[in-house]
Design an enzyme around this catalytic site. Sequence first.
Site, PDB file in Angstrom:
ATOM      1  N   GLY A 243      15.306 -27.164 -11.378  1.00 47.54           N
ATOM      2  CA  GLY A 243      16.115 -27.022 -12.583  1.00 47.54           C
ATOM      3  C   GLY A 243      15.858 -28.117 -13.608  1.00 47.54           C
ATOM      4  O   GLY A 243      15.164 -29.109 -13.348  1.00 47.54           O
ATOM      5  N   HIS A 244      16.456 -27.941 -14.777  1.00 45.39           N
ATOM      6  CA  HIS A 244      16.215 -28.880 -15.877  1.00 45.39           C
ATOM      7  C   HIS A 244      16.784 -30.268 -15.579  1.00 45.39           C
ATOM      8  O   HIS A 244      17.796 -30.429 -14.924  1.00 45.39           O
ATOM      9  CB  HIS A 244      16.760 -28.333 -17.205  1.00 45.39           C
ATOM     10  CG  HIS A 244      18.232 -28.073 -17.237  1.00 45.39           C
ATOM     11  ND1 HIS A 244      18.880 -27.651 -18.363  1.00 45.39           N
ATOM     12  CD2 HIS A 244      19.186 -28.177 -16.292  1.00 45.39           C
ATOM     13  CE1 HIS A 244      20.172 -27.504 -18.105  1.00 45.39           C
ATOM     14  NE2 HIS A 244      20.366 -27.816 -16.855  1.00 45.39           N
ATOM     15  N   ASN A 245      16.032 -31.269 -16.064  1.00 43.46           N
ATOM     16  CA  ASN A 245      16.395 -32.684 -15.952  1.00 43.46           C
ATOM     17  C   ASN A 245      16.394 -33.212 -14.519  1.00 43.46           C
ATOM     18  O   ASN A 245      16.930 -34.289 -14.258  1.00 43.46           O
ATOM     19  CB  ASN A 245      17.758 -32.955 -16.593  1.00 43.46           C
ATOM     20  CG  ASN A 245      17.769 -32.704 -18.080  1.00 43.46           C
ATOM     21  OD1 ASN A 245      18.285 -31.679 -18.537  1.00 43.46           O
ATOM     22  ND2 ASN A 245      17.165 -33.587 -18.853  1.00 43.46           N
TER      23      ASN A 245
END
Length: 350
Positions: A243-245
């Site tokens: 997922g993002h970050n």
Amino acid sequence: MGTRLGALVERLGGQLVGDANLEVSGIAPLADAGVSHISFLSNSKLRAEALQSKAAALIVSAADDAFIAAGYHGARIVVPNPYVYFARAAQYFESLTAIVPSAGVHASAVVADSAQVAASAHIGARAVIEDGAVIGEHAVIGAGCYVGREAVVGEGTQFFANVTFHARCQIGKRGIIHSGAVIGTDGFGFANEGGVYIKIPQTGRVMIGDDVDIGANTTIDRGALADTVIEDGVKLDNQIQIGHNCHIGAHTAMAGCVGVAGSAKIGKYCTFGGAAMVLGHLTIVDKVHVGSGSMVSRSILEPGQYTGFYPLAKNADWEKSAAIVRNLSAMRDKIRALEKTIKTRTENES
């Protein structure tokens, strides 16, 4: 095409016991190896099988060599870690017959005028390289790949066919990305207003280090504001979702179908078994090993082996166990009440 055992040991190290001029053509498992193969013994439980192997030579540890030396007919290469030596030997034998893509841009590829493509790089059929992208020396961009604007592909990195590498993402040297992988998709970021989802622009990047392997159909989301980071030496199997970050530490390895939710921070030298799940915004320290199918629902702040799944059982047995679990709260209250009654009775009697 083969090689002499002596030449192999000169290249990879190890102590050779036997004929240095013996020619070997490749590497094979113990049971399948023929008289021109080299094989390896990395599990002491297979000593008996090793003694029956027809391999011309075996890669063994010192402890296993002491056990099989008297009964094995072939040569031996004695090393501290036979499995690692096997991996390096396999790489070498593969290199003897590997077909290296020729440098240059295929006539059907589309390369933007502002893109920088090293003369030694290979751009395959129908690949697309967007404005400002940089393709390093000896990089291989396979057929049908897409490299977005201002993306950077490092020296010696290989994209197999149909990899999508979105705008401004970067990967370092000697990386491998397998077919169908998508790097730099939008993260799953939305604000909710009265039940309506409002998209949050995902403006970060995916930053990937050196010597990273990414499996087929794996997806890595770009960051919302900051970057998603995959450090050096990370190994991701097929069909993984990052997922993002997220931040994945160096030399961490994940087996197929692992899912990591946004903003999770995972340390170095960790391993995750197949289908393990990590919830978002958690921290996992270095050298944590998570078993297959486990759900990580809290941060892990101490190295070690962790497992979080209910053992498989017959469905009827599972239903009984589930019924007991549902009633644990009531059972606890009854036990507390009983303990209180017993205590009161004991006090009255005394």
